[in-house]
Design a protein around this motif. Structure first.
Motif, PDB file in Angstrom:
ATOM      1  N   GLN A 138      88.701  75.943 -17.689  1.00 22.47           N
ATOM      2  CA  GLN A 138      87.922  75.658 -16.482  1.00 22.47           C
ATOM      3  C   GLN A 138      88.796  75.015 -15.407  1.00 22.47           C
ATOM      4  O   GLN A 138      88.682  75.334 -14.222  1.00 22.47           O
ATOM      5  N   VAL A 139      89.665  74.114 -15.813  1.00 20.01           N
ATOM      6  CA  VAL A 139      90.547  73.440 -14.867  1.00 20.01           C
ATOM      7  C   VAL A 139      91.484  74.450 -14.212  1.00 20.01           C
ATOM      8  O   VAL A 139      91.689  74.441 -12.993  1.00 20.01           O
ATOM      9  N   GLY A 152     101.991  70.785  -9.436  1.00 15.55           N
ATOM     10  CA  GLY A 152     102.131  70.864 -10.885  1.00 15.55           C
ATOM     11  C   GLY A 152     100.936  70.262 -11.602  1.00 15.55           C
ATOM     12  O   GLY A 152      99.788  70.402 -11.156  1.00 15.55           O
ATOM     13  N   PRO A 153     101.148  69.563 -12.735  1.00 15.61           N
ATOM     14  CA  PRO A 153     100.045  69.007 -13.518  1.00 15.61           C
ATOM     15  C   PRO A 153      99.142  68.051 -12.739  1.00 15.61           C
ATOM     16  O   PRO A 153      97.958  67.930 -13.060  1.00 15.61           O
ATOM     17  N   LEU A 154      99.674  67.369 -11.716  1.00 17.76           N
ATOM     18  CA  LEU A 154      98.849  66.441 -10.940  1.00 17.76           C
ATOM     19  C   LEU A 154      97.718  67.145 -10.200  1.00 17.76           C
ATOM     20  O   LEU A 154      96.693  66.534  -9.894  1.00 17.76           O
ATOM     21  N   SER A 159      90.038  68.592 -10.301  1.00 21.37           N
ATOM     22  CA  SER A 159      89.190  69.552 -11.020  1.00 21.37           C
ATOM     23  C   SER A 159      88.631  68.940 -12.295  1.00 21.37           C
ATOM     24  O   SER A 159      87.457  69.147 -12.634  1.00 21.37           O
ATOM     25  N   ILE A 160      89.456  68.194 -13.002  1.00 21.38           N
ATOM     26  CA  ILE A 160      88.998  67.540 -14.235  1.00 21.38           C
ATOM     27  C   ILE A 160      87.844  66.589 -13.935  1.00 21.38           C
ATOM     28  O   ILE A 160      86.841  66.551 -14.666  1.00 21.38           O
ATOM     29  N   ALA A 161      87.969  65.819 -12.865  1.00 23.71           N
ATOM     30  CA  ALA A 161      86.920  64.863 -12.501  1.00 23.71           C
ATOM     31  C   ALA A 161      85.603  65.573 -12.214  1.00 23.71           C
ATOM     32  O   ALA A 161      84.518  65.113 -12.613  1.00 23.71           O
ATOM     33  N   GLN A 162      85.658  66.701 -11.537  1.00 24.12           N
ATOM     34  CA  GLN A 162      84.447  67.462 -11.236  1.00 24.12           C
ATOM     35  C   GLN A 162      83.808  68.019 -12.506  1.00 24.12           C
ATOM     36  O   GLN A 162      82.585  67.944 -12.692  1.00 24.12           O
ATOM     37  N   ILE A 163      84.639  68.566 -13.387  1.00 27.71           N
ATOM     38  CA  ILE A 163      84.121  69.174 -14.608  1.00 27.71           C
ATOM     39  C   ILE A 163      83.528  68.121 -15.535  1.00 27.71           C
ATOM     40  O   ILE A 163      82.514  68.360 -16.209  1.00 27.71           O
ATOM     41  N   ALA A 164      84.134  66.932 -15.562  1.00 25.76           N
ATOM     42  CA  ALA A 164      83.651  65.858 -16.438  1.00 25.76           C
ATOM     43  C   ALA A 164      82.245  65.400 -16.078  1.00 25.76           C
ATOM     44  O   ALA A 164      81.544  64.822 -16.914  1.00 25.76           O
ATOM     45  N   ALA A 165      81.827  65.665 -14.845  1.00 23.43           N
ATOM     46  CA  ALA A 165      80.487  65.255 -14.408  1.00 23.43           C
ATOM     47  C   ALA A 165      79.398  66.219 -14.880  1.00 23.43           C
ATOM     48  O   ALA A 165      78.206  65.920 -14.767  1.00 23.43           O
ATOM     49  N   ILE A 224      87.821  61.885 -21.479  1.00 24.85           N
ATOM     50  CA  ILE A 224      88.993  62.556 -20.928  1.00 24.85           C
ATOM     51  C   ILE A 224      90.117  61.573 -20.647  1.00 24.85           C
ATOM     52  O   ILE A 224      91.292  61.859 -20.893  1.00 24.85           O
ATOM     53  N   ILE A 225      89.766  60.389 -20.137  1.00 31.98           N
ATOM     54  CA  ILE A 225      90.788  59.358 -19.909  1.00 31.98           C
ATOM     55  C   ILE A 225      91.444  58.969 -21.229  1.00 31.98           C
ATOM     56  O   ILE A 225      92.674  58.850 -21.322  1.00 31.98           O
TER      57      ILE A 225
END
Length: 286
Positions: A138-139, A152-154, A159-165, A224-225
């Motif tokens: 998804q990311v 790069g990875p940053l 996207s991760i923050a949005q998906i985690a919600a 995730i953190i």
């Protein structure tokens, strides 16, 4: 007679790509360079090179370029050489190549020391290093390619923050001789590394005939953190809400629409079956 072709992905375009091509031409003098123009080109060029009798096919780019080249040459006896010139060079790191030191990598290619790697497959698509079902895919799907190229990875953090919600999907993971496992997302490794220099799969080897699988149970912000911190400073397999196991085959399915990525590219949605052919990819290594 050895015949070598270099397949180059000038992803950066402009000045950077021109400098990179000139550098490769200077140390690989006399070797044919074939450029890709769009997604899928490297696969077609590699397949054509095999048909022409090329014995060494060199992928000049990142993991995505290598993936395409491998899909074009799979099943042949041609050797894969790697000039790790991409944004992500995880397989090159896994094999101990001097990433970004392209002249040294070329010297390694010229010495032709071959290692036979396992060749994984997700449904009908080969991959070399990593696959992901759920969050990881998804990311990749939701992060702008230009931002990813520059950061790069940053680039994945937003996207991760949005998906985690969101409410996480429920995945069902089946492998021979084991009960059905459930999780929120799954990573499947054919080597130790994930996302660059991070050791995600503690016991993995690229030629042991087995996948290393991580099944993550949680998908909230704190989960995730915690996963990220453990990836950086510890062992993911030590966490109580992660299942870590090895297998030569697994199936992942879900009642929801869940994307699947291989080597950093989203290719399909679940259900997906992962299989492994042992020692079927001949790669030139140090």
């Amino acid at each position: 007679m050895d015949k070598t072709v270099i397949i180059m992905n000038p992803a950066a375009k402009g000045e950077k790509a021109l400098r990179q091509r000139e550098a490769i031409e200077s140390f690989a003098e006399g070797t044919e360079i074939r450029l890709t123009a769009c997604a899928g080109d490297a696969r077609e060029i590699a397949a054509a090179a095999v048909a022409e009798g090329c014995t060494t096919i060199v992928a000049a780019g990142g993991d995505g370029t290598i993936n395409e080249v491998v899909n074009g040459m799979a099943g042949s006896q041609a050797r894969l050489g790697i000039l790790p010139a991409g944004t992500m060079n995880v397989l090159a790191t896994e094999l101990g190549l001097p990433v970004k030191e392209l002249p040294k990598c070329w010297e390694i290619i010229r010495k032709s020391n071959v290692r036979e790697l396992d060749l994984p497959k997700a449904n009908d698509r080969y991959f070399v290093q990593l696959a992901g079902v759920g969050l990881d895919a998804q990311v990749v799907q939701e992060t702008d390619p230009e931002i990813r190229k520059n950061w790069g990875p940053l680039s994945y953090i937003f996207s991760i923050a949005q998906i985690a919600a969101r409410t996480p999907p429920k995945l069902y993971i089946e492998s021979p001789g084991a009960p059905t496992r459930t999780g929120s997302f799954v990573l499947i490794g054919n080597g130790k590394y994930y996302g660059g220099p991070f050791h995600a799969f503690a016991d993995a080897r690229v030629d042991d005939g087995r996948f290393d699988v991580l099944v993550f149970k949680g998908l909230g912000y704190l989960d995730i953190i915690r996963y990220g911190q453990t990836l950086l400073f510890g062992k993911l397999s030590d966490l109580p809400d992660i299942d870590y196991f090895q297998t030569d085959r697994l199936e992942v399915h879900s009642p929801e629409q869940v994307p699947v990525e291989v080597d950093g590219e989203v290719i399909i949605e679940a259900p997906v079956t992962f299989r492994l052919s042992r020692h079927k990819l001949r790669v030139i290594v140090p």
